[in-house]
Scaffold this motif. Structure first.
Motif, PDB file in Angstrom:
ATOM      1  N   PRO A 126      57.167  56.596  18.531  1.00 15.19           N
ATOM      2  CA  PRO A 126      58.237  55.860  19.208  1.00 15.19           C
ATOM      3  C   PRO A 126      58.252  56.092  20.719  1.00 15.19           C
ATOM      4  CG  PRO A 126      59.057  56.846  17.190  1.00 15.19           C
ATOM      5  CD  PRO A 126      57.682  57.413  17.427  1.00 15.19           C
ATOM      6  N   SER A 127      57.791  57.269  21.160  1.00 12.91           N
ATOM      7  CA  SER A 127      57.770  57.570  22.596  1.00 12.91           C
ATOM      8  C   SER A 127      56.856  56.599  23.338  1.00 12.91           C
ATOM      9  CB  SER A 127      57.307  59.012  22.826  1.00 12.91           C
ATOM     10  OG  SER A 127      58.190  59.933  22.231  1.00 12.91           O
ATOM     11  N   ALA A 128      55.682  56.325  22.773  1.00 17.47           N
ATOM     12  CA  ALA A 128      54.758  55.379  23.392  1.00 17.47           C
ATOM     13  C   ALA A 128      55.326  53.960  23.348  1.00 17.47           C
ATOM     14  CB  ALA A 128      53.407  55.436  22.692  1.00 17.47           C
ATOM     15  N   VAL A 129      55.991  53.627  22.246  1.00 14.34           N
ATOM     16  CA  VAL A 129      56.616  52.304  22.128  1.00 14.34           C
ATOM     17  C   VAL A 129      57.625  52.097  23.257  1.00 14.34           C
ATOM     18  CG1 VAL A 129      58.165  50.881  20.724  1.00 14.34           C
ATOM     19  CG2 VAL A 129      56.309  52.154  19.630  1.00 14.34           C
ATOM     20  N   ALA A 130      58.444  53.099  23.526  1.00  8.56           N
ATOM     21  CA  ALA A 130      59.482  52.986  24.552  1.00  8.56           C
ATOM     22  C   ALA A 130      58.884  52.718  25.926  1.00  8.56           C
ATOM     23  CB  ALA A 130      60.331  54.260  24.575  1.00  8.56           C
ATOM     24  N   VAL A 131      57.809  53.413  26.267  1.00  2.31           N
ATOM     25  CA  VAL A 131      57.159  53.198  27.569  1.00  2.31           C
ATOM     26  C   VAL A 131      56.654  51.767  27.681  1.00  2.31           C
ATOM     27  CG1 VAL A 131      55.243  53.870  29.069  1.00  2.31           C
ATOM     28  CG2 VAL A 131      56.506  55.617  27.804  1.00  2.31           C
ATOM     29  N   PHE A 132      55.967  51.310  26.635  1.00  2.00           N
ATOM     30  CA  PHE A 132      55.417  49.954  26.654  1.00  2.00           C
ATOM     31  C   PHE A 132      56.517  48.907  26.803  1.00  2.00           C
ATOM     32  CE2 PHE A 132      54.334  46.056  24.327  1.00  2.00           C
ATOM     33  CZ  PHE A 132      53.230  45.639  25.057  1.00  2.00           C
ATOM     34  N   GLU A 133      57.544  49.019  26.006  1.00  2.00           N
ATOM     35  CA  GLU A 133      58.596  48.005  25.989  1.00  2.00           C
ATOM     36  C   GLU A 133      59.367  47.962  27.306  1.00  2.00           C
ATOM     37  OE1 GLU A 133      58.981  45.746  23.827  1.00  2.00           O
ATOM     38  OE2 GLU A 133      57.748  46.461  22.160  1.00  2.00           O
ATOM     39  N   GLN A 134      59.471  49.086  27.972  1.00  2.00           N
ATOM     40  CA  GLN A 134      60.216  49.146  29.221  1.00  2.00           C
ATOM     41  C   GLN A 134      59.415  48.634  30.420  1.00  2.00           C
ATOM     42  OE1 GLN A 134      61.478  53.254  29.447  1.00  2.00           O
ATOM     43  NE2 GLN A 134      62.557  53.096  27.480  1.00  2.00           N
ATOM     44  N   HIS A 135      58.091  48.534  30.276  1.00  2.00           N
ATOM     45  CA  HIS A 135      57.252  48.172  31.428  1.00  2.00           C
ATOM     46  C   HIS A 135      56.316  46.990  31.165  1.00  2.00           C
ATOM     47  CE1 HIS A 135      58.419  51.815  33.665  1.00  2.00           C
ATOM     48  NE2 HIS A 135      58.366  52.435  32.494  1.00  2.00           N
ATOM     49  N   LYS A 136      56.391  46.376  30.008  1.00  2.00           N
ATOM     50  CA  LYS A 136      55.436  45.332  29.638  1.00  2.00           C
ATOM     51  C   LYS A 136      55.669  44.044  30.420  1.00  2.00           C
ATOM     52  CE  LYS A 136      58.146  43.359  25.846  1.00  2.00           C
ATOM     53  NZ  LYS A 136      58.229  43.108  24.390  1.00  2.00           N
ATOM     54  N   ALA A 137      54.575  43.285  30.576  1.00  4.11           N
ATOM     55  CA  ALA A 137      54.653  41.947  31.153  1.00  4.11           C
ATOM     56  C   ALA A 137      55.017  40.954  30.054  1.00  4.11           C
ATOM     57  CB  ALA A 137      53.314  41.575  31.785  1.00  4.11           C
ATOM     58  N   GLU A 138      55.552  39.828  30.442  1.00  5.02           N
ATOM     59  CA  GLU A 138      55.913  38.787  29.478  1.00  5.02           C
ATOM     60  C   GLU A 138      54.680  37.969  29.130  1.00  5.02           C
ATOM     61  OE1 GLU A 138      58.743  38.436  27.833  1.00  5.02           O
ATOM     62  OE2 GLU A 138      59.409  40.284  28.821  1.00  5.02           O
ATOM     63  N   LYS A 139      53.866  38.513  28.270  1.00  4.11           N
ATOM     64  CA  LYS A 139      52.635  37.869  27.830  1.00  4.11           C
ATOM     65  C   LYS A 139      52.528  37.958  26.315  1.00  4.11           C
ATOM     66  CE  LYS A 139      49.828  38.824  31.972  1.00  4.11           C
ATOM     67  NZ  LYS A 139      48.548  39.434  32.457  1.00  4.11           N
ATOM     68  N   VAL A 140      51.570  37.235  25.770  1.00  2.00           N
ATOM     69  CA  VAL A 140      51.303  37.303  24.338  1.00  2.00           C
ATOM     70  C   VAL A 140      50.420  38.509  24.045  1.00  2.00           C
ATOM     71  CG1 VAL A 140      50.263  36.111  22.370  1.00  2.00           C
ATOM     72  CG2 VAL A 140      51.521  34.809  24.115  1.00  2.00           C
ATOM     73  N   TYR A 141      50.663  39.178  22.917  1.00  4.64           N
ATOM     74  CA  TYR A 141      49.856  40.324  22.507  1.00  4.64           C
ATOM     75  C   TYR A 141      50.147  40.579  21.039  1.00  4.64           C
ATOM     76  CZ  TYR A 141      54.392  42.453  23.310  1.00  4.64           C
ATOM     77  OH  TYR A 141      55.733  42.719  23.283  1.00  4.64           O
ATOM     78  N   ASN A 142      49.390  41.486  20.440  1.00  5.95           N
ATOM     79  CA  ASN A 142      49.599  41.894  19.049  1.00  5.95           C
ATOM     80  C   ASN A 142      49.873  43.388  19.000  1.00  5.95           C
ATOM     81  OD1 ASN A 142      48.656  39.226  17.864  1.00  5.95           O
ATOM     82  ND2 ASN A 142      46.822  39.854  18.969  1.00  5.95           N
ATOM     83  N   VAL A 143      50.588  43.829  17.956  1.00  7.39           N
ATOM     84  CA  VAL A 143      50.904  45.255  17.855  1.00  7.39           C
ATOM     85  C   VAL A 143      50.587  45.787  16.466  1.00  7.39           C
ATOM     86  CG1 VAL A 143      52.691  45.258  19.640  1.00  7.39           C
ATOM     87  CG2 VAL A 143      53.310  44.724  17.279  1.00  7.39           C
ATOM     88  N   ALA A 144      50.259  47.072  16.421  1.00  4.09           N
ATOM     89  CA  ALA A 144      50.015  47.781  15.167  1.00  4.09           C
ATOM     90  C   ALA A 144      50.680  49.142  15.256  1.00  4.09           C
ATOM     91  CB  ALA A 144      48.517  47.931  14.910  1.00  4.09           C
ATOM     92  N   ALA A 145      51.126  49.648  14.117  1.00  2.04           N
ATOM     93  CA  ALA A 145      51.851  50.920  14.094  1.00  2.04           C
ATOM     94  C   ALA A 145      51.242  51.873  13.086  1.00  2.04           C
ATOM     95  CB  ALA A 145      53.321  50.682  13.753  1.00  2.04           C
TER      96      ALA A 145
END
Length: 239
Positions: free
Chosen positions: A186-205
Motif C-alpha cells: 500500500p505504501s507504493a500505491v500511495a506514492v503512485f496515486e498522489q503523483h501520477k499523470a492523467e494517462k491510461v495504464y494497467n495495474v497489478a497487485a
C-alpha cells in the motif's frame, strides 16, 4: 499454453525495493520489457537492537512477514557475530521467498501460512497463550499480528520503509495502455496515486491488502494472482 511472446510490446514496471533477476528473466522470456522504478526504499533501524535483539533469542517463536526483515536481521547477525544457533525459538515465515532467505541464514522453518498475508497468518497460526513471539517488522507494519494472536507478541522494528517519488517523473513518461505497474505494498500505491499523470495504464497487485489499497483510490481491473508472488503476477499477465 500461452505463447512464448505473450508480452511483446508490453512494459512491466516493478515498484518494490528490488528487481529480482529471476523475475526480469521471466518477463523477458515472454518478450516483455522489465523496468524497475521503486516507490519505496528501506533502511536499517538500529535503535532497538541493544535490548530486543538479545531478547528475541529466548522467544518461543520468531515471526517474519517480509524479505526485508530477514535481510536486516542478517546485517545485525554479521555485526554482532551471531548465527541462527543463537536463537532457540521456532520460526514462522509469511511467503516462500522469506522462508528461503531464512533457510540461507541457517534457520529451520516451522510454519508458513497457505496464503502469504498477515490476516491469513493469524487465522492459521496456532500457539499457546503462555508463549512469547518476536515479530521482526518494518516501521509501517500494521498491527494485524500483535492484535490478532492470543499470546504476547514483542514487536521488533528492524527496518524503516521510506516512500519516495523521485522516480515518478520517469513513471509518468512511460504510462500507456501497454504498461502494467506492479505493486507489492500500500505504501507504493500511495506514492503512485498522489503523483501520477492523467494517462491510461494497467495495474497489478501482490496480495489482497495491496489490491484493496488500489481499489480505495478507484483503480479497476486489477490483476491479482491467487499466489502472492511477483512470479505469479507475471504468469497472470501472460494469461
Amino acid at each position: 499454453m500461452p505463447s512464448k511472446r505473450s508480452l511483446v510490446g508490453e512494459q512491466i514496471v516493478l515498484t518494490g525495493t528490488k528487481m529480482p533477476a529471476a523475475v526480469r528473466e521471466q518477463i523477458e522470456s515472454f518478450g516483455g520489457e522489465a523496468i524497475h522504478l521503486p516507490l519505496i526504499e528501506v533502511v536499517e533501524h538500529t535503535k532497538e537492537d541493544a535490548t530486543k535483539l538479545p531478547e528475541s533469542m529466548d522467544a518461543d517463536w520468531l515471526i517474519f512477514t517480509s524479505q526485508s526483515a530477514v535481510q536486516f536481521l542478517k546485517l545485525k547477525m554479521i555485526r554482532y557475530g551471531y548465527t541462527a544457533e543463537n536463537w532457540h525459538g521456532k520460526v514462522a515465515a509469511v511467503g516462500e521467498k522469506t522462508a528461503q532467505q531464512l533457510k540461507q541464514l541457517g534457520f529451520q522453518i516451522d510454519f508458513v501460512p497457505t496464503i502469504y498475508s498477515a490476516d491469513v497468518f493469524i487465522q492459521e497460526f496456532q500457539i499457546e497463550k503462555d508463549q512469547k513471539c518476536t515479530f521482526f517488522r518494518g516501521n509501517l507494519a500494521k498491527s494485524t499480528i500483535p492484535d490478532g494472536l492470543n499470546c504476547f507478541v514483542e514487536c521488533y522494528t528492524v527496518y524503516d520503509t521510506i516512500q519516495t517519488a523521485k522516480h515518478m517523473p520517469q513513471m509518468n513518461e512511460l504510462l500507456s495502455d501497454r504498461v502494467t505497474i506492479v505493486f507489492a505494498s500500500p505504501s507504493a500505491v500511495a506514492v503512485f496515486e498522489q503523483h501520477k499523470a492523467e494517462k491510461v495504464y494497467n495495474v497489478a497487485a501482490i496480495g489482497h491488502i495491496t489490491r484493496d489499497a488500489l481499489e480505495a483510490y478507484g483503480e479497476q481491473q486489477i490483476v491479482m494472482p491467487a499466489t502472492y508472488t511477483l512470479s505469479a503476477v507475471i504468469e497472470e499477465l501472460v494469461k
